[in-house]
Motif scaffolding. Structure first.
Motif, PDB file in Angstrom:
ATOM      1  N   GLU A  67      -2.755   5.053  -3.524  1.00  3.07           N
ATOM      2  CA  GLU A  67      -3.802   5.983  -3.088  1.00  3.07           C
ATOM      3  C   GLU A  67      -3.377   7.397  -3.455  1.00  3.07           C
ATOM      4  O   GLU A  67      -2.346   7.879  -2.983  1.00  3.07           O
ATOM      5  CB  GLU A  67      -3.990   5.860  -1.570  1.00  3.07           C
ATOM      6  CG  GLU A  67      -4.814   6.966  -0.934  1.00  3.07           C
ATOM      7  CD  GLU A  67      -4.449   7.142   0.538  1.00  3.07           C
ATOM      8  OE1 GLU A  67      -4.573   6.184   1.314  1.00  3.07           O
ATOM      9  OE2 GLU A  67      -4.015   8.263   0.902  1.00  3.07           O
ATOM     10  N   SER A  68      -4.128   8.053  -4.338  1.00  4.88           N
ATOM     11  CA  SER A  68      -3.869   9.444  -4.704  1.00  4.88           C
ATOM     12  C   SER A  68      -2.423   9.623  -5.181  1.00  4.88           C
ATOM     13  O   SER A  68      -2.044   9.077  -6.212  1.00  4.88           O
ATOM     14  CB  SER A  68      -4.198  10.355  -3.520  1.00  4.88           C
ATOM     15  OG  SER A  68      -4.175  11.708  -3.893  1.00  4.88           O
ATOM     16  N   GLU A  80      -6.466   4.105  -6.573  1.00 10.93           N
ATOM     17  CA  GLU A  80      -7.561   4.831  -5.924  1.00 10.93           C
ATOM     18  C   GLU A  80      -7.377   6.326  -6.112  1.00 10.93           C
ATOM     19  O   GLU A  80      -6.374   6.891  -5.703  1.00 10.93           O
ATOM     20  CB  GLU A  80      -7.609   4.487  -4.429  1.00 10.93           C
ATOM     21  CG  GLU A  80      -8.726   5.197  -3.692  1.00 10.93           C
ATOM     22  CD  GLU A  80      -8.691   4.953  -2.184  1.00 10.93           C
ATOM     23  OE1 GLU A  80      -9.338   5.739  -1.464  1.00 10.93           O
ATOM     24  OE2 GLU A  80      -8.014   4.006  -1.734  1.00 10.93           O
ATOM     25  N   HIS A 109       0.642   5.136   0.207  1.00 14.28           N
ATOM     26  CA  HIS A 109      -0.357   6.125   0.619  1.00 14.28           C
ATOM     27  C   HIS A 109      -0.175   7.472  -0.085  1.00 14.28           C
ATOM     28  O   HIS A 109       0.779   7.699  -0.835  1.00 14.28           O
ATOM     29  CB  HIS A 109      -0.382   6.271   2.139  1.00 14.28           C
ATOM     30  CG  HIS A 109       0.839   6.933   2.728  1.00 14.28           C
ATOM     31  ND1 HIS A 109       1.110   8.262   2.569  1.00 14.28           N
ATOM     32  CD2 HIS A 109       1.836   6.442   3.522  1.00 14.28           C
ATOM     33  CE1 HIS A 109       2.210   8.582   3.228  1.00 14.28           C
ATOM     34  NE2 HIS A 109       2.682   7.490   3.807  1.00 14.28           N
ATOM     35  N   LYS A 168      -9.151   2.017   6.609  1.00 18.87           N
ATOM     36  CA  LYS A 168      -9.095   1.165   5.426  1.00 18.87           C
ATOM     37  C   LYS A 168      -8.465  -0.187   5.767  1.00 18.87           C
ATOM     38  O   LYS A 168      -8.972  -1.244   5.385  1.00 18.87           O
ATOM     39  CB  LYS A 168      -8.294   1.845   4.310  1.00 18.87           C
ATOM     40  CG  LYS A 168      -8.894   3.135   3.794  1.00 18.87           C
ATOM     41  CD  LYS A 168      -8.057   3.700   2.660  1.00 18.87           C
ATOM     42  CE  LYS A 168      -8.668   4.980   2.116  1.00 18.87           C
ATOM     43  NZ  LYS A 168      -7.886   5.525   0.973  1.00 18.87           N
ATOM     44  N   TYR A 177      -0.929  -1.210  -4.562  1.00 18.01           N
ATOM     45  CA  TYR A 177      -2.105  -0.383  -4.267  1.00 18.01           C
ATOM     46  C   TYR A 177      -1.627   1.052  -4.088  1.00 18.01           C
ATOM     47  O   TYR A 177      -0.882   1.359  -3.177  1.00 18.01           O
ATOM     48  CB  TYR A 177      -2.786  -0.879  -2.987  1.00 18.01           C
ATOM     49  CG  TYR A 177      -4.141  -0.254  -2.677  1.00 18.01           C
ATOM     50  CD1 TYR A 177      -4.299   1.120  -2.532  1.00 18.01           C
ATOM     51  CD2 TYR A 177      -5.271  -1.052  -2.499  1.00 18.01           C
ATOM     52  CE1 TYR A 177      -5.532   1.673  -2.233  1.00 18.01           C
ATOM     53  CE2 TYR A 177      -6.515  -0.508  -2.197  1.00 18.01           C
ATOM     54  CZ  TYR A 177      -6.634   0.864  -2.076  1.00 18.01           C
ATOM     55  OH  TYR A 177      -7.867   1.425  -1.791  1.00 18.01           O
ATOM     56  N   TYR A 208       0.842  -1.199   0.000  1.00 16.15           N
ATOM     57  CA  TYR A 208       0.000   0.000   0.000  1.00 16.15           C
ATOM     58  C   TYR A 208       0.881   1.254   0.000  1.00 16.15           C
ATOM     59  O   TYR A 208       1.641   1.494   0.935  1.00 16.15           O
ATOM     60  CB  TYR A 208      -0.895  -0.022   1.234  1.00 16.15           C
ATOM     61  CG  TYR A 208      -2.040   0.963   1.227  1.00 16.15           C
ATOM     62  CD1 TYR A 208      -3.354   0.538   1.080  1.00 16.15           C
ATOM     63  CD2 TYR A 208      -1.815   2.332   1.380  1.00 16.15           C
ATOM     64  CE1 TYR A 208      -4.410   1.435   1.088  1.00 16.15           C
ATOM     65  CE2 TYR A 208      -2.860   3.236   1.383  1.00 16.15           C
ATOM     66  CZ  TYR A 208      -4.152   2.782   1.239  1.00 16.15           C
ATOM     67  OH  TYR A 208      -5.193   3.681   1.239  1.00 16.15           O
ATOM     68  N   ARG A 251      -4.787   5.817   7.727  1.00 18.92           N
ATOM     69  CA  ARG A 251      -5.349   4.771   6.849  1.00 18.92           C
ATOM     70  C   ARG A 251      -5.918   3.592   7.640  1.00 18.92           C
ATOM     71  O   ARG A 251      -6.308   2.585   7.046  1.00 18.92           O
ATOM     72  CB  ARG A 251      -4.285   4.270   5.886  1.00 18.92           C
ATOM     73  CG  ARG A 251      -4.044   5.212   4.708  1.00 18.92           C
ATOM     74  CD  ARG A 251      -3.096   6.329   5.031  1.00 18.92           C
ATOM     75  NE  ARG A 251      -3.181   7.402   4.024  1.00 18.92           N
ATOM     76  CZ  ARG A 251      -2.524   8.551   4.125  1.00 18.92           C
ATOM     77  NH1 ARG A 251      -1.766   8.803   5.189  1.00 18.92           N
ATOM     78  NH2 ARG A 251      -2.655   9.468   3.189  1.00 18.92           N
TER      79      ARG A 251
END
Length: 272
Positions: free
Chosen positions: A153-154, A175, A84, A96, A151, A82, A93
């Motif tokens: 995120e932003s 995401e 971030h 999530k 993964y 992940y 987070r």
């Protein structure tokens, strides 16, 4: 009289140019402070409901990164890495991560350099080093690329797309992705020559074409930070197999509700 008026407008024009140039210089100098917000706190006291081991990952340029590693079964299940976004700590987070406990998945979330107490200062090059060092750390545990799901995120989507290019990971989740940091910045600074000033460009729209693994793109139409059209464009440019989860009312921080979780878990299961 005409001469005075001409001199007035000349002085006004010169003044505007000086002010505009000063703004450009300040934006150039402080651009990374505007882009990265490690001290921003959106943590609302969520409690971790999933067991994590705090790990230290040493980067190739010798910076220690904090990571949270949840090992359900690294030999049996895929592992999410992940990446971030540009603000806050790992605690931001938790809401999530708690949902991952109900999935057949391991996960490792890392804090970027300069975040969550890590040394160093964030930059595009630096975050790429952090990500690659994280992947190498997992490989030393015996994991192969096909065991890993990226993964992003932003801001993390800019790192995930960089790492995924021409590689054989199990899949990638994006995401609220942006097309490029240049276009994202133009959304906030339309009168600034962003393409000339910006040092960290994170060019997702060109890199997505080099990704040949399953892709899941998630974005909300109400996003006020990264316009929805950017996520939709990334999806349209992605190679098959590709999947989307687009919602009408989600803002930049997407709701981890039953619909999103169903789509995410379905995607993960399809990679086994």
């Amino acid at each position: 009289m005409k001469l005075k008026r001409r001199n007035f407008f000349l002085e006004l024009f010169i003044g505007i140019i000086v002010v505009y140039a000063s703004v450009l210089i300040l934006l150039f100098i402080f651009q990374r402070s505007l882009m990265y917000h490690p001290d921003e706190n959106n943590y609302f006291g969520d409690k971790l409901e999933v067991d994590v081991e705090k790990v230290k990952i040493v980067t190739s340029d010798n910076i220690d990164l904090l990571g949270w590693f949840h090992k359900k079964d690294i030999k049996k299940f895929k592992t999410i890495v992940y990446f971030h976004g540009n603000a806050g700590k790992l605690e931001n987070r938790i809401h999530k991560l708690n949902h991952f406990k109900d999935m057949d998945i391991n996960f490792l979330i890392i804090a970027w350099r300069g975040f969550s107490g890590n040394k160093g200062k964030p930059s595009e090059k630096g975050l790429y080093i952090d990500a690659r060092s994280t992947i190498q750390w997992l490989k030393k545990l015996g994991l192969k690329e096909k065991d890993i799901i990226l993964y992003g995120e932003s801001l993390g989507t800019g790192v995930a797309t960089e790492i995924a290019q021409s590689n054989n990971y199990a899949g990638i989740v994006l995401e609220t992705p942006f097309t490029s940091m240049v276009e994202a910045a133009k959304n906030f600074y339309p009168y600034i020559p962003v393409s000339l000033l910006l040092m960290d460009k994170y060019d997702n729209q060109n890199k997505i074409k080099n990704i040949n693994i399953p892709v899941l793109v998630m974005h909300g139409e109400a996003d006020q930070i990264v316009p929805f059209w950017m996520g939709k464009k990334i999806y349209e440019m992605a190679n098959q197999p590709k999947y989307s989860y687009f919602t009408k009312f989600d803002d930049h921080m997407m709701e981890y509700d039953e619909k999103l979780l169903f789509k995410l878990e379905k995607f993960i299961k399809s990679l086994n």
